[in-house]
Design a protein around this motif. Structure first.
Motif, PDB file in Angstrom:
ATOM      1  N   LEU A 263       0.493  -4.796   8.635  1.00 19.14           N
ATOM      2  CA  LEU A 263      -0.826  -5.373   8.592  1.00 19.14           C
ATOM      3  C   LEU A 263      -1.931  -6.385   8.782  1.00 19.14           C
ATOM      4  O   LEU A 263      -2.850  -6.173   9.492  1.00 19.14           O
ATOM      5  CB  LEU A 263      -0.653  -5.154   7.280  1.00 19.14           C
ATOM      6  CG  LEU A 263      -2.781  -4.821   6.461  1.00 19.14           C
ATOM      7  CD1 LEU A 263      -2.523  -3.357   6.805  1.00 19.14           C
ATOM      8  CD2 LEU A 263      -2.504  -4.571   4.643  1.00 19.14           C
TER       9      LEU A 263
ATOM     10  N   PHE B  15       0.953  -1.171   0.047  1.00 15.38           N
ATOM     11  CA  PHE B  15      -0.143  -0.016  -0.339  1.00 15.38           C
ATOM     12  C   PHE B  15       1.269   1.183  -0.004  1.00 15.38           C
ATOM     13  O   PHE B  15       1.818   1.213   0.821  1.00 15.38           O
ATOM     14  CB  PHE B  15      -1.029  -0.049   1.291  1.00 15.38           C
ATOM     15  CG  PHE B  15      -2.166  -1.063   1.615  1.00 15.38           C
ATOM     16  CD1 PHE B  15      -2.710  -1.427  -0.086  1.00 15.38           C
ATOM     17  CD2 PHE B  15      -1.525  -2.403   2.067  1.00 15.38           C
ATOM     18  CE1 PHE B  15      -3.258  -2.755   0.494  1.00 15.38           C
ATOM     19  CE2 PHE B  15      -2.642  -3.295   2.432  1.00 15.38           C
ATOM     20  CZ  PHE B  15      -3.280  -3.456   0.853  1.00 15.38           C
ATOM     21  N   PRO B  16       0.662   1.994  -0.992  1.00 12.81           N
ATOM     22  CA  PRO B  16       2.040   3.066  -1.408  1.00 12.81           C
ATOM     23  C   PRO B  16       0.936   4.654  -0.274  1.00 12.81           C
ATOM     24  O   PRO B  16       2.433   4.948  -0.046  1.00 12.81           O
ATOM     25  CB  PRO B  16       1.112   3.845  -2.107  1.00 12.81           C
ATOM     26  CG  PRO B  16      -0.336   3.279  -2.456  1.00 12.81           C
ATOM     27  CD  PRO B  16      -0.162   1.463  -2.187  1.00 12.81           C
ATOM     28  N   TRP B  17       0.519   4.378   0.740  1.00 14.11           N
ATOM     29  CA  TRP B  17       0.320   5.197   1.889  1.00 14.11           C
ATOM     30  C   TRP B  17       0.406   4.775   3.072  1.00 14.11           C
ATOM     31  O   TRP B  17       0.198   5.613   4.505  1.00 14.11           O
ATOM     32  CB  TRP B  17      -1.094   5.620   1.319  1.00 14.11           C
ATOM     33  CG  TRP B  17      -2.260   4.565   2.205  1.00 14.11           C
ATOM     34  CD1 TRP B  17      -2.732   3.797   2.965  1.00 14.11           C
ATOM     35  CD2 TRP B  17      -2.848   3.506   0.446  1.00 14.11           C
ATOM     36  NE1 TRP B  17      -3.073   3.110   2.248  1.00 14.11           N
ATOM     37  CE2 TRP B  17      -3.435   2.959   1.289  1.00 14.11           C
ATOM     38  CE3 TRP B  17      -3.175   4.032  -0.781  1.00 14.11           C
ATOM     39  CZ2 TRP B  17      -4.015   2.252   0.536  1.00 14.11           C
ATOM     40  CZ3 TRP B  17      -3.379   3.422  -1.617  1.00 14.11           C
ATOM     41  CH2 TRP B  17      -5.037   2.156  -1.203  1.00 14.11           C
ATOM     42  N   LYS B  18       1.150   3.591   3.445  1.00 11.83           N
ATOM     43  CA  LYS B  18       1.529   3.151   4.581  1.00 11.83           C
ATOM     44  C   LYS B  18       2.909   2.994   3.980  1.00 11.83           C
ATOM     45  O   LYS B  18       3.853   2.589   3.342  1.00 11.83           O
ATOM     46  CB  LYS B  18       0.951   1.401   4.794  1.00 11.83           C
ATOM     47  CG  LYS B  18      -0.228   1.571   5.289  1.00 11.83           C
ATOM     48  CD  LYS B  18      -0.650   0.532   5.695  1.00 11.83           C
ATOM     49  CE  LYS B  18      -2.064   0.500   5.956  1.00 11.83           C
ATOM     50  NZ  LYS B  18      -2.218   0.826   6.637  1.00 11.83           N
TER      51      LYS B  18
ATOM     52  N   PHE C  93      -0.575  10.904   2.827  1.00 16.82           N
ATOM     53  CA  PHE C  93      -0.883   9.883   2.638  1.00 16.82           C
ATOM     54  C   PHE C  93       0.219   9.816   1.193  1.00 16.82           C
ATOM     55  O   PHE C  93      -0.360   8.164   0.764  1.00 16.82           O
ATOM     56  CB  PHE C  93      -2.406   9.569   1.864  1.00 16.82           C
ATOM     57  CG  PHE C  93      -3.273   9.924   3.150  1.00 16.82           C
ATOM     58  CD1 PHE C  93      -3.018   8.282   3.528  1.00 16.82           C
ATOM     59  CD2 PHE C  93      -3.607  10.852   3.567  1.00 16.82           C
ATOM     60  CE1 PHE C  93      -4.427   8.480   4.804  1.00 16.82           C
ATOM     61  CE2 PHE C  93      -4.433  11.203   4.699  1.00 16.82           C
ATOM     62  CZ  PHE C  93      -4.857   9.774   5.365  1.00 16.82           C
TER      63      PHE C  93
ATOM     64  N   TYR D 124       8.562   4.853   2.240  1.00 18.41           N
ATOM     65  CA  TYR D 124       7.511   4.539   1.150  1.00 18.41           C
ATOM     66  C   TYR D 124       8.228   3.084   0.227  1.00 18.41           C
ATOM     67  O   TYR D 124       8.506   3.762  -0.524  1.00 18.41           O
ATOM     68  CB  TYR D 124       6.398   5.684   1.240  1.00 18.41           C
ATOM     69  CG  TYR D 124       6.110   6.544   2.089  1.00 18.41           C
ATOM     70  CD1 TYR D 124       4.557   5.669   2.056  1.00 18.41           C
ATOM     71  CD2 TYR D 124       6.583   7.447   3.049  1.00 18.41           C
ATOM     72  CE1 TYR D 124       3.936   6.419   3.683  1.00 18.41           C
ATOM     73  CE2 TYR D 124       5.674   7.889   3.903  1.00 18.41           C
ATOM     74  CZ  TYR D 124       5.259   7.663   4.146  1.00 18.41           C
ATOM     75  OH  TYR D 124       4.267   8.262   5.243  1.00 18.41           O
TER      76      TYR D 124
ATOM     77  N   HIS E 142      -8.343   0.688   5.992  1.00 19.98           N
ATOM     78  CA  HIS E 142      -6.997   0.420   5.073  1.00 19.98           C
ATOM     79  C   HIS E 142      -6.853   1.072   4.109  1.00 19.98           C
ATOM     80  O   HIS E 142      -5.416   1.219   3.739  1.00 19.98           O
ATOM     81  CB  HIS E 142      -5.998  -0.786   6.223  1.00 19.98           C
ATOM     82  CG  HIS E 142      -6.030  -0.739   7.469  1.00 19.98           C
ATOM     83  ND1 HIS E 142      -5.293  -0.490   8.837  1.00 19.98           N
ATOM     84  CD2 HIS E 142      -7.141  -1.873   8.044  1.00 19.98           C
ATOM     85  CE1 HIS E 142      -4.936  -0.294   9.886  1.00 19.98           C
ATOM     86  NE2 HIS E 142      -6.501  -1.483   9.409  1.00 19.98           N
ATOM     87  N   VAL E 143      -7.877   0.973   3.239  1.00 26.61           N
ATOM     88  CA  VAL E 143      -7.401   0.495   2.112  1.00 26.61           C
ATOM     89  C   VAL E 143      -8.160   1.877   1.296  1.00 26.61           C
ATOM     90  O   VAL E 143      -7.864   2.464   0.434  1.00 26.61           O
ATOM     91  CB  VAL E 143      -7.559  -0.897   1.116  1.00 26.61           C
ATOM     92  CG1 VAL E 143      -6.927  -1.151  -0.138  1.00 26.61           C
ATOM     93  CG2 VAL E 143      -6.593  -1.804   1.690  1.00 26.61           C
TER      94      VAL E 143
ATOM     95  N   ASN F   9      -8.047  -0.904  -6.625  1.00 25.28           N
ATOM     96  CA  ASN F   9      -7.926  -1.836  -6.966  1.00 25.28           C
ATOM     97  C   ASN F   9      -7.986  -2.879  -6.546  1.00 25.28           C
ATOM     98  O   ASN F   9      -8.188  -3.140  -5.300  1.00 25.28           O
ATOM     99  CB  ASN F   9      -6.175  -1.505  -7.183  1.00 25.28           C
ATOM    100  CG  ASN F   9      -5.002  -2.424  -8.272  1.00 25.28           C
ATOM    101  OD1 ASN F   9      -6.533  -3.589  -7.750  1.00 25.28           O
ATOM    102  ND2 ASN F   9      -4.400  -2.577  -9.041  1.00 25.28           N
TER     103      ASN F   9
ATOM    104  N   PRO G  69      -7.576   5.803   1.968  1.00 28.52           N
ATOM    105  CA  PRO G  69      -6.369   6.109   2.153  1.00 28.52           C
ATOM    106  C   PRO G  69      -6.985   6.350   0.776  1.00 28.52           C
ATOM    107  O   PRO G  69      -5.981   7.436  -0.558  1.00 28.52           O
ATOM    108  CB  PRO G  69      -5.446   5.180   2.695  1.00 28.52           C
ATOM    109  CG  PRO G  69      -6.440   4.212   3.739  1.00 28.52           C
ATOM    110  CD  PRO G  69      -7.615   4.655   3.190  1.00 28.52           C
ATOM    111  N   ALA G  70      -7.116   4.721  -0.207  1.00 30.81           N
ATOM    112  CA  ALA G  70      -6.643   4.977  -2.145  1.00 30.81           C
ATOM    113  C   ALA G  70      -8.057   6.037  -2.780  1.00 30.81           C
ATOM    114  O   ALA G  70      -7.814   7.197  -3.803  1.00 30.81           O
ATOM    115  CB  ALA G  70      -7.450   3.588  -2.237  1.00 30.81           C
TER     116      ALA G  70
END
Lengths: 251, 266
Positions: A94, A83-86, B264, A123, B182-183, B162, B186-187
């Motif tokens: 996770l 996940f690019p934001w983590k 983010f 990242y 979590h997904v 995705n 933020p996406a």
């Protein structure tokens, strides 16, 4: 009873106009600690079979039984899908966060073992493809799965990273003594990494043949296995088998 | 020449370029006002209808002096900010509820299409009757304009996440709420922010139309009353205030955007 028994799996995909049979008469078993590979042409249903084993899809018919009361499954996809934001650290932890497990030292230890401790606060897009795929493996291993499903995890990498990562994954899995299933269309990769190779036919996908890899190759890391004298003959055998079934261009 | 000097040269060139653009932009602004002043001064354009920059400036000074402008400005600004925040928030919440149930989303789909196609200002009289001729009606007007389009855009962003990311979560046996946190959320941050930017404009439309109807306070009310007594100095003054405020608000949202995108890591 084996670690996992797959018995008479059959699967169809339906849509408004028609249906396709993706898998037919699939039966095999895996012992604990074994590494097996599925090879066959693209679209032959190998990935569907992995999804069925992972419990993501319910097969139309057939059963999968396992020895242990429950098995934890780790799944590695074609791309890393970090996940690019983590941050790297957050990505690895996770699974533990979701399962409400204490992460304790697990993440730190994994990073240290993978020699990627310096990336903890970075990242994903700051890392190379090979490093990211390693982190994806760390994320999968963090929850301590008993069975690992590898869905063409090396296919999106350049040749050098691919060979490098094959060695790394193979050694890591041996070290953690994990049972694993690898899906690939690279014959060499299948031979170099596994104990047993299952050859799939196309539409409907069935197991055409299975090959047991000789000990001389199994005891070597994948890179050396590719150079072993026993490697070429078995490569030729599988290659001919594929050609005989009309899939000359599988690689 | 070493690279250091070359880099300095490059930077200087860039600076000069951006200064040149700024200069032309200011020049254009001055020219517009000059054109406006001259044409109305020589009565090429009727000053009764088109007012003039000087007349507007004079009115501004008087209105600032006797403190009859800022209460209206403040009132309109509050309504717009509240309408904007509630519209976006409500749109996001509805999108979340649609996302949490595929059945609800499918059932609601044609209703959303109809509501989106309908010009919301047509509801003005209804809103006025239901909520009374007060600030509440104006805010409801602002919300009604932005909420449906926010819902649709944000919901489609939720759906476009995705599916392999979702697969990763599914393999960890994540619950719907965990997957969302979590997904999915933020996406979708970039899309939610882009709806914020659109909603700034929409909220202003809602508030001004609302004030036209309610007619008691605010810049929309000043425009209507200026028009009724044929005082176009007042109309232009209000217009200029609206333009300035809307621009400041848009710039604020842009700053929030930069902060969130950085947070983010987009």
């Amino acid at each position: 009873m084996a670690f996992i028994d797959v018995c008479n799996i059959q699967h169809h995909f339906f849509n408004d106009h028609s249906y396709t049979t993706a898998l037919k008469d699939i039966s095999f078993s895996i012992n604990e600690g074994e590494f097996i590979s599925f090879i066959g042409p693209s679209g032959c249903g190998k990935s569907t079979l992995l999804s069925i084993i992972a419990g993501l899809i319910e097969p139309t018919s057939g059963v999968i039984t396992h020895e242990a009361p429950s098995i934890d499954i780790g799944y590695m996809l074609q791309q890393d899908f970090l996940f690019p934001w983590k941050t790297i650290e957050e990505n690895i932890s996770l699974g533990l966060t979701i399962l409400n497990k204490d992460e304790g030292q697990i993440v730190e230890d994994l990073l240290k073992q993978f020699r990627l401790s310096h990336t903890a606060k970075l990242y994903p897009q700051q890392l190379s493809g090979g490093m990211r795929q390693r982190i994806a493996l760390a994320r999968t291993l963090a929850v301590n799965p008993t069975l690992l499903l590898l869905d063409e995890p090396f296919s999106a990498l350049d040749f050098h990273s691919k060979l490098d990562l094959e060695n790394f994954v193979s050694e890591t899995l041996k070290q953690f003594s994990k049972t694993a299933i690898l899906v690939t269309h690279d014959i060499g990769e299948a031979i170099a990494m596994s104990d047993k190779v299952y050859l799939f036919s196309n539409r409907p996908g069935t197991i055409l043949k299975s090959f047991t890899i000789p000990d001389e190759i199994r005891n070597l890391v994948p890179f050396d296995a590719r150079n072993a004298p026993e490697y070429q003959p078995i490569f030729q055998t599988i290659w001919k088998e594929l050609e005989a079934n009309g899939y000359g261009n599988v690689t | 020449m070493d690279t250091e000097t070359l880099h300095e040269q490059f930077k200087r060139k860039r600076r000069l370029e951006s200064r040149k653009i700024l200069l032309f932009q200011l020049l254009l602004l001055v020219l517009i006002f000059l054109f406006w002043q001259i044409t109305t001064h020589y009565r090429i354009l009727d000053p009764l209808i088109f007012s003039s920059p000087l007349a507007v400036a004079k009115l501004l000074v008087t209105k600032v002096m006797d403190a009859t402008l800022f209460p209206h400005v403040w009132f309109t600004l509050m309504e717009t900010v509240i309408g904007f925040l509630l519209g976006t928030l409500l749109g996001t919440l509805i999108a979340i509820s649609l996302w949490s149930s595929i059945t609800v989303a499918k059932v609601m789909d044609p209703y959303l299409v109809v509501l989106n196609a309908m010009p919301k200002v047509a509801l003005g009289p209804m809103i006025l009757v239901i909520f009374g001729p007060n600030v509440l009606s104006v805010i409801v007007m602002a919300i009604s304009i932005s909420v449906i389009v926010s819902t649709i855009v944000i919901f489609s962003a939720f759906q476009q996440v995705n599916e392999n990311y979702l697969k990763v979560m599914q393999l960890f046996n994540a619950s719907k709420a965990q997957t969302f946190k979590h997904v999915v959320l933020p996406a979708s941050i970039p899309t939610i922010i882009s709806t914020l930017k659109v909603n700034v404009g929409l909220s202003w439309v809602g508030v001004i139309v609302g004030e036209f109807l309610v007619s008691s306070k605010g810049l929309g009310y000043l425009i209507i009353s200026g028009f009724q007594i044929f005082n176009f100095n007042l109309v232009f003054l209000s217009l200029i205030m609206i333009v300035i405020l809307a621009t400041i608000m848009y710039k604020c949202v842009e700053m929030i955007e930069r902060f969130l995108l950085k947070k983010f890591n987009f």
